[in-house]
Design a protein around this motif. Sequence first.
Motif, PDB file in Angstrom:
ATOM      1  N   ASN A 143       0.808  -1.215   0.000  1.00  0.00           N
ATOM      2  CA  ASN A 143       0.000   0.000   0.000  1.00  0.00           C
ATOM      3  C   ASN A 143       0.843   1.266   0.000  1.00  0.00           C
ATOM      4  OD1 ASN A 143       1.016  -0.019   2.589  1.00  0.00           O
ATOM      5  ND2 ASN A 143      -0.917   0.561   3.565  1.00  0.00           N
ATOM      6  N   ILE A 144       2.157   1.156  -0.253  1.00  0.00           N
ATOM      7  CA  ILE A 144       2.967   2.367  -0.347  1.00  0.00           C
ATOM      8  C   ILE A 144       3.402   2.589  -1.789  1.00  0.00           C
ATOM      9  CG2 ILE A 144       3.802   2.042   2.020  1.00  0.00           C
ATOM     10  CD1 ILE A 144       6.573   1.423   0.778  1.00  0.00           C
ATOM     11  N   LYS A 145       3.538   3.836  -2.143  1.00  0.00           N
ATOM     12  CA  LYS A 145       4.028   4.209  -3.464  1.00  0.00           C
ATOM     13  C   LYS A 145       5.241   5.097  -3.287  1.00  0.00           C
ATOM     14  CE  LYS A 145       0.225   3.332  -6.388  1.00  0.00           C
ATOM     15  NZ  LYS A 145       0.385   2.647  -7.617  1.00  0.00           N
ATOM     16  N   LEU A 146       6.333   4.693  -3.909  1.00  0.00           N
ATOM     17  CA  LEU A 146       7.569   5.462  -3.865  1.00  0.00           C
ATOM     18  C   LEU A 146       7.664   6.293  -5.138  1.00  0.00           C
ATOM     19  CD1 LEU A 146       9.827   2.512  -2.668  1.00  0.00           C
ATOM     20  CD2 LEU A 146       8.903   4.349  -1.247  1.00  0.00           C
ATOM     21  N   GLN A 147       8.001   7.562  -4.987  1.00  0.00           N
ATOM     22  CA  GLN A 147       8.034   8.471  -6.131  1.00  0.00           C
ATOM     23  C   GLN A 147       9.443   8.593  -6.697  1.00  0.00           C
ATOM     24  OE1 GLN A 147       5.041   9.553  -7.131  1.00  0.00           O
ATOM     25  NE2 GLN A 147       4.183   8.512  -5.336  1.00  0.00           N
ATOM     26  N   ASN A 148       9.521   8.784  -7.990  1.00  0.00           N
ATOM     27  CA  ASN A 148      10.789   9.089  -8.676  1.00  0.00           C
ATOM     28  C   ASN A 148      11.878   8.068  -8.374  1.00  0.00           C
ATOM     29  OD1 ASN A 148       9.652  11.557  -9.678  1.00  0.00           O
ATOM     30  ND2 ASN A 148      10.033  12.471  -7.668  1.00  0.00           N
ATOM     31  N   VAL A 149      11.523   6.780  -8.476  1.00  0.00           N
ATOM     32  CA  VAL A 149      12.487   5.711  -8.253  1.00  0.00           C
ATOM     33  C   VAL A 149      13.257   5.458  -9.550  1.00  0.00           C
ATOM     34  CG1 VAL A 149      12.771   3.268  -7.662  1.00  0.00           C
ATOM     35  CG2 VAL A 149      11.040   4.660  -6.489  1.00  0.00           C
TER      36      VAL A 149
END
Length: 498
Positions: A143-149
Amino acid sequence: MKNIANLATSSLLASVASAQVVQWDIQRRENPKPRLSKRADNSVEEIITNERMRGGYFASCTVGTPAQELTLQLDTGSSDIWVPASEASICEDSSQGGGCTFGSYDYEKSSTLDVLNNDFQIAYVDGSGSRGDYISETFGIGNIKLQNVTMGLGLDTDIAYGLVGVGYALNEASVSQTRQIYDNLPVVMRNEGHIKSTAYSLWLNDLDASKGNILFGGIDTEKYTGNLIRVNIDQDQRVQNYTSFQVRLTSLEAHSSSGEDALSSSNFPIPVVLDSGTTFSYLPQDIVEQIWTEVGAEYTIVSNDGSGVPLLPCDFGNSGNYFSFGFGGNGGPVIKVGMDELVIPVQGKFTSGQYAGKDACQFGIQNMSSDPFLLGDTFLRSAYVVYDLENNEIAMAPTDFNSTKSNIVAFPSQGAEIPSSTPAPSQGATNSGPNNDPDYSAGRGFQSGGGGSGSSGGSSGDDDSAASLPPALDLTQFIVMGASMGLMLFGGGMFLLF
């Protein structure tokens, strides 16, 4: 897989999130659809699969906006995320069951894609590889979203699935190409506040387990027995920095109902990389000869180029015998690895010799000519391992197989010591192993002294089979064979596939 440029290896897992930890659970695939469940601690658990026929552990993730689902291989031995592009020829070829069945990424359908450069290139010693662009994208775990990976996009690849590397940033493929380092997955998790320290613990569980996990930012005290003991990670002397999870194996003993043998090696203390992306384990030739004699394994030629594998009857896995791996000298962690974790089915029979007619299995410890030596999944399933990239330490304890309880303890701050752990008291001392006798002979042997259904017909210390063992693999020959190797075996005269 093994990264040629960085001498790294491959494989990876995935997913649960809370304020301080992110956990990816492992489960042998029964259903291709991942199952999610809400946990009492407000984290989310995602099922990860043990793909025994492909070799390695796989996790369901999402890439892009809107989210595209992919299943990627988890790898502590490499450091990049990379995904196959849907336009790659290997993904477009669906004939004879081919194609990217674990998913691919269509960059034209994502609104958050940012192409950074076209420098992505990674190669493996078995001849496979992937190349294309470095991109920045949204990456989802549970349920987490990491940005600009930052990740690689495989536009030209002969590997039908992607990988998630969680090693040191200095082991990224970009270092060998452009000498540039970027924040990889564990660092991004810390920077975005999902975990306090760049560290994670790995619990693969047993060979037939339905569930295991990797836990970012914490440990689970219910997943191991005894005490977590820390050992130092070796620096890479070429760059005077940390590039892989290499520690020192300082002893190895064989235990059976007839007694125990302390095995010797001129390489003690042996530098070994703890790598979830390598299916088998690879140790120096001199100690592997003793190991194979202990268990009654026979090296069998399986291809026209003379390469082969160690084979033994499958029922030897029921013997109850085990090896004890010691790290960090006296008082360091000791991990017992049973024969049931080292005997891997390959769907074939012995057609001649002392094992004629028996079902054949591949043995999970193989030989290699030079360091870095590797302890892969055949070892790691028996260990609970905490990888601390902040303090450059690894803690280990015997795994609690099939534990159904959980008690998660998060790292309280960046750079904090591994919770509930103590340092190995003697790791600074020189240790050449318990037995450095060049005339060592496996005097008892697992099979010669009884124990289990494989106790008759095996090798003993008087057997001269070690003299005919093959030359050790070197890096130009090394292939991570995986559990699927059994499907490719052919010929050899002594061994025949169904």
